[in-house]
Design a protein around this motif. Structure first.
Motif, PDB file in Angstrom:
ATOM      1  N   GLY A  12       0.795  -1.220   0.000  1.00  0.00           N
ATOM      2  CA  GLY A  12       0.000   0.000   0.000  1.00  0.00           C
ATOM      3  C   GLY A  12       0.825   1.264   0.000  1.00  0.00           C
ATOM      4  N   GLY A  13       2.071   1.189  -0.437  1.00  0.00           N
ATOM      5  CA  GLY A  13       2.929   2.361  -0.457  1.00  0.00           C
ATOM      6  C   GLY A  13       3.427   2.782   0.905  1.00  0.00           C
ATOM      7  N   THR A  14       3.306   1.883   1.895  1.00  0.00           N
ATOM      8  CA  THR A  14       3.717   2.250   3.255  1.00  0.00           C
ATOM      9  C   THR A  14       5.213   2.061   3.465  1.00  0.00           C
ATOM     10  N   GLY A  15       5.943   1.606   2.456  1.00  0.00           N
ATOM     11  CA  GLY A  15       7.380   1.428   2.604  1.00  0.00           C
ATOM     12  C   GLY A  15       8.097   2.714   2.968  1.00  0.00           C
ATOM     13  N   LYS A  16       7.549   3.838   2.556  1.00  0.00           N
ATOM     14  CA  LYS A  16       8.169   5.129   2.860  1.00  0.00           C
ATOM     15  C   LYS A  16       8.127   5.445   4.354  1.00  0.00           C
ATOM     16  N   LEU A  17       7.314   4.692   5.102  1.00  0.00           N
ATOM     17  CA  LEU A  17       7.177   4.938   6.541  1.00  0.00           C
ATOM     18  C   LEU A  17       8.200   4.163   7.357  1.00  0.00           C
ATOM     19  N   ASP A  18       8.929   3.267   6.706  1.00  0.00           N
ATOM     20  CA  ASP A  18       9.884   2.398   7.394  1.00  0.00           C
ATOM     21  C   ASP A  18      10.905   3.213   8.181  1.00  0.00           C
ATOM     22  N   GLY A  19      10.911   3.026   9.508  1.00  0.00           N
ATOM     23  CA  GLY A  19      11.902   3.674  10.358  1.00  0.00           C
ATOM     24  C   GLY A  19      11.728   5.161  10.523  1.00  0.00           C
ATOM     25  N   LYS A  20      10.609   5.698  10.106  1.00  0.00           N
ATOM     26  CA  LYS A  20      10.355   7.132  10.212  1.00  0.00           C
ATOM     27  C   LYS A  20       9.389   7.419  11.371  1.00  0.00           C
ATOM     28  N   TYR A  21       9.488   8.626  11.889  1.00  0.00           N
ATOM     29  CA  TYR A  21       8.499   9.087  12.866  1.00  0.00           C
ATOM     30  C   TYR A  21       7.289   9.603  12.090  1.00  0.00           C
ATOM     31  N   VAL A  22       6.189   8.894  12.207  1.00  0.00           N
ATOM     32  CA  VAL A  22       4.970   9.256  11.486  1.00  0.00           C
ATOM     33  C   VAL A  22       4.083  10.069  12.423  1.00  0.00           C
ATOM     34  N   LYS A  23       3.765  11.280  11.991  1.00  0.00           N
ATOM     35  CA  LYS A  23       2.921  12.138  12.803  1.00  0.00           C
ATOM     36  C   LYS A  23       1.478  11.637  12.749  1.00  0.00           C
ATOM     37  N   VAL A  24       0.907  11.398  13.920  1.00  0.00           N
ATOM     38  CA  VAL A  24      -0.445  10.843  14.005  1.00  0.00           C
ATOM     39  C   VAL A  24      -1.447  11.988  14.063  1.00  0.00           C
ATOM     40  N   PRO A  27      11.558  15.113  16.440  1.00  0.00           N
ATOM     41  CA  PRO A  27      12.497  14.437  15.533  1.00  0.00           C
ATOM     42  C   PRO A  27      12.867  15.348  14.373  1.00  0.00           C
ATOM     43  N   ALA A  28      14.035  15.115  13.811  1.00  0.00           N
ATOM     44  CA  ALA A  28      14.472  15.915  12.667  1.00  0.00           C
ATOM     45  C   ALA A  28      13.515  15.718  11.497  1.00  0.00           C
ATOM     46  N   LYS A  29      13.391  16.750  10.647  1.00  0.00           N
ATOM     47  CA  LYS A  29      12.486  16.661   9.505  1.00  0.00           C
ATOM     48  C   LYS A  29      12.828  15.486   8.597  1.00  0.00           C
ATOM     49  N   SER A  30      14.111  15.167   8.509  1.00  0.00           N
ATOM     50  CA  SER A  30      14.535  14.046   7.658  1.00  0.00           C
ATOM     51  C   SER A  30      14.088  12.706   8.214  1.00  0.00           C
ATOM     52  N   GLU A  31      13.693  12.686   9.490  1.00  0.00           N
ATOM     53  CA  GLU A  31      13.255  11.447  10.142  1.00  0.00           C
ATOM     54  C   GLU A  31      11.740  11.399  10.303  1.00  0.00           C
ATOM     55  N   THR A  32      11.050  12.390   9.752  1.00  0.00           N
ATOM     56  CA  THR A  32       9.612  12.525   9.983  1.00  0.00           C
ATOM     57  C   THR A  32       8.828  12.424   8.679  1.00  0.00           C
ATOM     58  N   VAL A  33       7.670  11.770   8.764  1.00  0.00           N
ATOM     59  CA  VAL A  33       6.758  11.679   7.631  1.00  0.00           C
ATOM     60  C   VAL A  33       5.379  12.091   8.109  1.00  0.00           C
ATOM     61  N   ASP A  34       4.751  12.996   7.344  1.00  0.00           N
ATOM     62  CA  ASP A  34       3.362  13.352   7.625  1.00  0.00           C
ATOM     63  C   ASP A  34       2.498  12.479   6.729  1.00  0.00           C
ATOM     64  N   TYR A  35       1.804  11.515   7.335  1.00  0.00           N
ATOM     65  CA  TYR A  35       1.062  10.535   6.549  1.00  0.00           C
ATOM     66  C   TYR A  35      -0.045  11.189   5.726  1.00  0.00           C
ATOM     67  N   GLY A  36      -0.594  12.294   6.250  1.00  0.00           N
ATOM     68  CA  GLY A  36      -1.556  13.081   5.469  1.00  0.00           C
ATOM     69  C   GLY A  36      -2.960  12.533   5.450  1.00  0.00           C
TER      70      GLY A  36
END
Length: 247
Positions: free
Chosen positions: A127-139, A232-241
């Motif tokens: 489902g394209g969730t590979g980009k979330l691997d090891g990242k801090y995902v903002k809930v 967390p640093a921006k490089s370590e963060t993903v906004d799932y949206g």
């Protein structure tokens, strides 16, 4: 060197011996303190169980920080927690049904960090969730996951829900925790409503909780020991949206 008269020596010896006997007699009368399990403690072991519970709750509420580890069973699922908590945030790890992830909360911002396997399982596929691997995902705060997991990072919410024994309160003797700290144990409904070990040394913090109905066992440590939570640093963060996958 000035000689000491023999008479004075004898009188001194007699006075010393009398004092020793008096002290010994007092120790015998008082049991030398060895028969009093609360000797040298903070005294809460002598209180009724309701007052012990009130004091340990007050101590927990007043502490600026705590570490909590163990298991919590809720809605039929077992969560293994290792969390550091304070008023304005929390961080730590959660494991459930073989899936492990980290939680980080700073103020009202909650982040979840996990590997690709966790996200793939939650999404029912890649489902394209590979980009979330090891990242801090903002809930997102409106996401059901926010309410579900933010409580694990909230000191007041978590302790308020945990440090309650059910049924009639009673004391269940003196014990010691893993570090050797002396404790007094209180129970609810003869243990069926949970048991709580309270420190008899220093501040009467709760140290070990066995929840009612086999709903988990938790240990509390590092009371008042501060720690840092940082964005967390921006490089370590993903906004799932959008809404996170349902786990």
């Amino acid at each position: 060197m000035t000689a000491i008269p023999q008479g004075r020596i004898r009188r001194s010896v007699l006075v010393t011996a009398s004092c020793a006997l008096a002290v010994t007699g007092a120790m015998v009368l008082s049991g030398c303190g060895g028969d009093d399990p609360d000797a040298g403690t903070n005294g809460v072991g002598k209180l009724p169980p309701a007052k012990i519970q009130a004091k340990t709750r007050a101590a927990a509420d007043a502490a600026p920080a705590v570490r909590l580890s163990g298991t919590v069973v809720t809605s039929g699922r077992t969560y293994r927690l290792d969390m550091q908590l304070k008023a304005d945030g929390g961080t730590g790890s959660v494991t459930t049904q073989g899936a492990a992830f980290r939680l980080l909360r700073i103020g009202r911002e909650l982040y979840l960090k996990a590997d690709a396997g966790f996200w793939s399982h939650a999404d029912g596929g890649d489902g394209g969730t590979g980009k979330l691997d090891g990242k801090y995902v903002k809930v997102p705060q409106r996401d059901p996951a926010y309410k579900k997991f933010s409580g694990f990072t909230d000191k007041d919410v978590l302790l308020d829900g945990l440090l309650t024994l059910h049924g009639a309160l009673a004391t269940d003797g003196h014990h010691a925790d893993q570090s050797g700290t002396r404790t007094i144990r209180i129970t609810g409904d003869n243990g069926a409503g949970g048991t709580l070990d309270v420190s008899l040394q220093g501040t009467p913090y709760p140290l070990r909780l066995v929840r009612a109905g086999d709903a988990g066992t938790l240990r509390f440590s590092d009371w008042g020991k501060n720690f840092t939570v940082e964005e967390p640093a921006k490089s370590e963060t993903v906004d799932y949206g959008r809404q996170l996958p349902t786990s």
